[in-house]
Design a protein around this motif. Structure first.
Motif, PDB file in Angstrom:
ATOM      1  N   GLN A  38       0.825  -1.213   0.000  1.00 40.06           N
ATOM      2  CA  GLN A  38       0.000   0.000   0.000  1.00 40.06           C
ATOM      3  C   GLN A  38       0.857   1.259   0.000  1.00 40.06           C
ATOM      4  OE1 GLN A  38      -2.845  -0.850   3.316  1.00 40.06           O
ATOM      5  NE2 GLN A  38      -4.396  -0.427   1.758  1.00 40.06           N
ATOM      6  N   THR A  44      -1.218  -1.887  -5.299  1.00 42.33           N
ATOM      7  CA  THR A  44      -2.422  -2.460  -4.690  1.00 42.33           C
ATOM      8  C   THR A  44      -3.213  -3.360  -5.630  1.00 42.33           C
ATOM      9  OG1 THR A  44      -3.604  -0.410  -5.216  1.00 42.33           O
ATOM     10  CG2 THR A  44      -2.661  -0.614  -3.001  1.00 42.33           C
ATOM     11  N   HIS A  45      -2.645  -3.662  -6.782  1.00 37.14           N
ATOM     12  CA  HIS A  45      -3.294  -4.640  -7.668  1.00 37.14           C
ATOM     13  C   HIS A  45      -2.591  -5.986  -7.516  1.00 37.14           C
ATOM     14  CE1 HIS A  45      -5.217  -6.597 -11.033  1.00 37.14           C
ATOM     15  NE2 HIS A  45      -4.017  -6.926 -11.498  1.00 37.14           N
ATOM     16  N   THR A  51       1.290  -5.140  -8.429  1.00 40.58           N
ATOM     17  CA  THR A  51       1.754  -4.055  -9.314  1.00 40.58           C
ATOM     18  C   THR A  51       1.083  -2.754  -8.924  1.00 40.58           C
ATOM     19  OG1 THR A  51       0.032  -4.582 -10.933  1.00 40.58           O
ATOM     20  CG2 THR A  51       2.193  -5.591 -11.272  1.00 40.58           C
ATOM     21  N   LYS A  52       1.711  -1.660  -9.331  1.00 40.92           N
ATOM     22  CA  LYS A  52       1.122  -0.345  -9.075  1.00 40.92           C
ATOM     23  C   LYS A  52      -0.132  -0.175  -9.925  1.00 40.92           C
ATOM     24  CE  LYS A  52       5.392   2.009  -7.690  1.00 40.92           C
ATOM     25  NZ  LYS A  52       6.275   0.844  -7.673  1.00 40.92           N
ATOM     26  N   VAL A  53      -1.115   0.467  -9.367  1.00 37.58           N
ATOM     27  CA  VAL A  53      -2.410   0.562 -10.035  1.00 37.58           C
ATOM     28  C   VAL A  53      -2.360   1.424 -11.289  1.00 37.58           C
ATOM     29  CG1 VAL A  53      -3.771   0.156  -7.965  1.00 37.58           C
ATOM     30  CG2 VAL A  53      -3.067   2.476  -8.509  1.00 37.58           C
ATOM     31  N   ASN A  54      -1.353   2.292 -11.417  1.00 38.41           N
ATOM     32  CA  ASN A  54      -1.254   3.141 -12.608  1.00 38.41           C
ATOM     33  C   ASN A  54      -0.393   2.521 -13.684  1.00 38.41           C
ATOM     34  OD1 ASN A  54       1.136   3.393 -11.245  1.00 38.41           O
ATOM     35  ND2 ASN A  54       1.317   5.626 -11.479  1.00 38.41           N
TER      36      ASN A  54
END
Length: 292
Positions: free
Chosen positions: A252, A257-258, A288-291
């Motif tokens: 987090q 958060t994926h 992985t990062k959400v972006n």
């Protein structure tokens, strides 16, 4: 005069960088040893998979440490494989509740079938100074949650340094938050975290599958209250709720958060013993990062 001043600033910055990230040579001389000293079991695990590296690299990898399913470890580590000189934080249960600390780190390197995996002893030392870990080497001598994983790390991340941390079941919720925060403040978003956890234990196939559905739902949405309820249960959902919570909180912090599930299986299915009552289950994947 200006040139001299610039030179002083550059030298000071370089010295500061060296202080923040000590060289491998400054680490203690001691070493620990991987679970196996020959590469056979690890080579076989990698030979059984199809390489599917993820780009950009995941921030966290969730693997089992039960070597019955070594191919799952190879599969997930291969998703994040990199030649970069990064720090790999390896979080594992303290299976034997060894040592004095609630969270214990090592500053020794690891001898593996693929060569020496050096330690990030500087980061370990600074975490110890902050009081979130203790440096103790003895508990690592028999800790398979670490010794079984370090060869995979060395093979998939040949230029990495490792920061192994083993946690007891008695690590409090407050201490879990403090450790995750300290890891982020020390290493930032660029370290890779590997969580070494098996899930359901000593149960039947059907119960393991049911429990894993609940565990997977909780970790996908970072539901800490549910994890705490698992701790109060008479059954084992995962062999280290505190360790998993530290991992999730660090994910987090870095924005990863994926969770991408790679596999959810168990020892009964792998050994084709559907009536077994000593089933161990595995939930493996990557964050992985959400972006991305």
């Amino acid at each position: 005069m200006k040139i001299a001043l610039v030179a002083v600033v550059v030298l000071a910055a370089a010295a500061g960088a060296l202080y923040l990230r000590p060289s491998v040579e400054s680490c203690p001389d001691g070493v620990h040893y991987s679970y196996f000293s020959t590469p056979g079991v690890f080579d076989d695990a990698y030979a059984a998979i199809t390489s599917t590296a993820v780009n950009p690299r995941p921030s966290g990898l969730l693997v089992n440490h039960h070597l019955l399913a070594a191919h799952l470890i190879a599969t997930v580590l291969d998703r994040g494989a990199s030649d970069d000189p990064l720090t790999v934080v390896l979080i594992s249960p303290n299976h034997f509740a060894a040592g004095r600390g609630m969270a214990i780190a090592s500053t020794y390197g690891w001898t593996t079938p693929y060569g020496l995996l050096p330690a990030d002893c500087g980061a370990a030392g600074r975490l110890a100074e902050r009081g979130v870990v203790r440096i103790e080497e003895g508990p690592f001598e028999k800790e398979h949650g670490v010794s079984g994983i370090v060869p995979f790390i060395k093979k998939s991340f040949p230029h990495a340094r490792v920061l192994p941390i083993i946690v007891k079941d008695t690590l409090s919720p407050k201490e879990r938050v403090e450790l995750a925060n300290a890891l982020y403040e020390e290493l930032g978003p660029d370290a890779l975290m590997v969580g070494s956890f098996d899930f359901s234990h000593e149960t039947t196939l059907s119960k393991a599958e049911t429990q894993d559905v609940q565990s997977l739902a909780a970790l996908r949405v970072f539901e800490y209250q549910t994890l705490h309820e698992f701790e109060d249960s008479d059954v084992i959902y995962v062999d280290s709720i505190p360790g998993l919570e530290v991992m999730l909180r660090y994910m987090q912090k870095v924005g990863a958060t994926h969770f991408e599930l790679v596999a959810n299986t168990n020892s009964a299915l792998i050994t084709k013993r559907p009536t077994a009552t000593d089933v161990t289950s595995y939930i493996v994947g990557y964050f992985t990062k959400v972006n991305n």
